[in-house]
Scaffold this motif. Sequence first.
Motif, mmCIF file in Angstrom:
data_model
loop_
_atom_site.group_PDB
_atom_site.id
_atom_site.type_symbol
_atom_site.label_atom_id
_atom_site.label_comp_id
_atom_site.label_asym_id
_atom_site.label_seq_id
_atom_site.Cartn_x
_atom_site.Cartn_y
_atom_site.Cartn_z
ATOM 1 N N MET A 165 0.850 -1.201 0.000
ATOM 2 C CA MET A 165 0.000 0.000 0.000
ATOM 3 C C MET A 165 0.880 1.244 0.000
ATOM 4 N N LYS A 166 0.541 2.225 -0.833
ATOM 5 C CA LYS A 166 1.304 3.469 -0.930
ATOM 6 C C LYS A 166 0.371 4.664 -0.680
ATOM 7 N N LEU A 167 0.971 5.738 -0.167
ATOM 8 C CA LEU A 167 0.245 6.998 -0.006
ATOM 9 C C LEU A 167 0.912 8.075 -0.842
ATOM 10 N N LEU A 168 0.137 8.750 -1.685
ATOM 11 C CA LEU A 168 0.604 9.911 -2.446
ATOM 12 C C LEU A 168 -0.125 11.133 -1.912
ATOM 13 N N TYR A 169 0.628 12.044 -1.341
ATOM 14 C CA TYR A 169 0.082 13.261 -0.743
ATOM 15 C C TYR A 169 0.520 14.420 -1.633
ATOM 16 N N ASN A 228 8.511 10.004 10.414
ATOM 17 C CA ASN A 228 8.606 8.567 10.141
ATOM 18 C C ASN A 228 8.479 7.751 11.420
ATOM 19 N N GLN A 229 9.124 8.222 12.490
ATOM 20 C CA GLN A 229 9.042 7.518 13.765
ATOM 21 C C GLN A 229 7.653 7.644 14.387
ATOM 22 N N GLN A 230 7.040 8.816 14.222
ATOM 23 C CA GLN A 230 5.724 9.061 14.806
ATOM 24 C C GLN A 230 4.676 8.104 14.242
ATOM 25 N N TYR A 231 4.743 7.866 12.920
ATOM 26 C CA TYR A 231 3.698 7.077 12.266
ATOM 27 C C TYR A 231 4.204 5.723 11.752
ATOM 28 N N ASN A 232 5.472 5.431 12.001
ATOM 29 C CA ASN A 232 6.065 4.171 11.536
ATOM 30 C C ASN A 232 5.907 4.004 10.025
ATOM 31 N N MET A 247 -3.169 15.161 8.686
ATOM 32 C CA MET A 247 -2.162 14.093 8.642
ATOM 33 C C MET A 247 -2.507 12.913 9.550
ATOM 34 N N PRO A 248 -2.940 13.122 10.804
ATOM 35 C CA PRO A 248 -3.352 11.955 11.604
ATOM 36 C C PRO A 248 -4.492 11.167 10.965
ATOM 37 N N LYS A 249 -5.442 11.875 10.332
ATOM 38 C CA LYS A 249 -6.528 11.187 9.624
ATOM 39 C C LYS A 249 -5.975 10.351 8.475
ATOM 40 N N LEU A 250 -5.054 10.954 7.705
ATOM 41 C CA LEU A 250 -4.451 10.239 6.573
ATOM 42 C C LEU A 250 -3.690 9.005 7.036
ATOM 43 N N MET A 251 -2.921 9.155 8.107
ATOM 44 C CA MET A 251 -2.116 8.047 8.607
ATOM 45 C C MET A 251 -3.001 6.913 9.122
ATOM 46 N N LEU A 297 -6.064 6.262 8.047
ATOM 47 C CA LEU A 297 -6.645 5.661 6.849
ATOM 48 C C LEU A 297 -5.620 4.795 6.121
ATOM 49 N N PHE A 298 -4.384 5.273 6.063
ATOM 50 C CA PHE A 298 -3.308 4.532 5.407
ATOM 51 C C PHE A 298 -3.053 3.209 6.128
ATOM 52 N N LYS A 299 -2.982 3.258 7.451
ATOM 53 C CA LYS A 299 -2.735 2.032 8.225
ATOM 54 C C LYS A 299 -3.883 1.046 8.064
ATOM 55 N N ASN A 300 -5.115 1.548 8.094
ATOM 56 C CA ASN A 300 -6.276 0.677 7.902
ATOM 57 C C ASN A 300 -6.238 0.006 6.531
ATOM 58 N N ASN A 301 -5.843 0.760 5.513
ATOM 59 C CA ASN A 301 -5.735 0.204 4.159
ATOM 60 C C ASN A 301 -4.605 -0.809 4.068
#
Length: 435
Positions: free
Chosen positions: A1-5, A256-260, A417-421, A423-427
Amino acid sequence: MKLLYIVIDGMGDLPIEALGNKTPLEAAQTPNLDLLAQIGQTGLMYTVGQGIAPESDAAVISLLGYDPFKYSPGRGVIEAAGAGLKMKDGDLALRCNFATLGKDKAIIDRRVGRDLTTEEAIKLTEAVNKEVKLTSYPAEFEFKNTLGHRAVLLIKSKSRPLSSRITNSDPAYTIVNGIGVALTNVDMVLKTAQPEDNTEAAKVSANLVNEFIEKSHILWENHPLNIQRAKEGRLKANVILTRDAGHLLPKFFNINQQYNVNFACLADMHTERGIAQLVGMDASLLPPPTANLHNDLEIRVKALLQALPQHDCIYIHLKGPDEPGHDGNYKLKTELIAAIDKYFFGPLLKQITLTDTLICVTSDHATPCAKKIHTDTPVALLIAGGKTNHNSNSTKFSENECAKGNLGLIKHGYELMPKLMELFKNNQNVHQHCY
């Protein structure tokens, strides 16, 4: 899974009568962005907060998940980092513009008519670094041009720490609670930097900045390059406007450390690269924009796709529509938005799969053509791809249509950003369960 912001600089606007009371984004032909809006979630967002017309640095800091009122070190510090200058606490960093100064300190143009080439700026930079010496206090400076009319000034005291508690010499911006804010209806006259408190450090810092401005102006006024520009009917680049001083390195948490995650940044400007470096991203500066927009956007798609295998999250910042917004050129702004859709999003969507890619598209701020400055106007936002819930309310990616979306109105950009992260982790979890 990738995120493009993907953040498109200055894309937000207000309805324009000549465009049938549509914004440039609403008027532009954007079939690719419209598709993403139709299959994803949409909303509107104040990138910093209602009532705050942010500069790009504060807006980007916010969009990356940091409250700029807590974390912003000042635009100068960001620019210094983006330009590769080595700064320590107690040094004084300032964002600068090459500008044109007339009689009685009148500012004829804050950006030298937008036609100062980087090569010309380099010559003026070399001259000032070689010939100007600061004598009001034991200090040295490093002045560096970045792109076009933009530059950064770093002053280092030889004894005591300097202070950023000084006012701007650029009349177009002020500082509110530590972040730069654009002003409206200002008197375009060069300001004298003033200390904002009674400390010796602030007084010394203001004096050093004023001394640099005065001595560089004297040097540049009759520099051969400016004599030639005047002969050609072009404006002289004969003064520096300073703003948003900073004297402390920021205390950002590592993203990177905050959201792994493993974030990369691709940026058009030193500002965005500087912020990305400071928050822990693998940050790269894209080649400067040219007259060939099609080719420029192809390069950006290629750079993104090359970075994708090594990173799970990519933040890319595209300059584009901001400058015509500042110039009040709604036709060009509309055309640039359409070009970004056609030459960036078109090829990109053909080379990725939305089932395993999460895409977020927004803007760092509005630059309405009628105002010619940044405003606090909320910007359009979309999130699409992966297992994102569909939102059929928006038929187009525009301010008006996104207002109907199920993301609603986000009141502060740092909430995104917390919402995106999440959603990204759930995906990511859903994606892993599929295998």
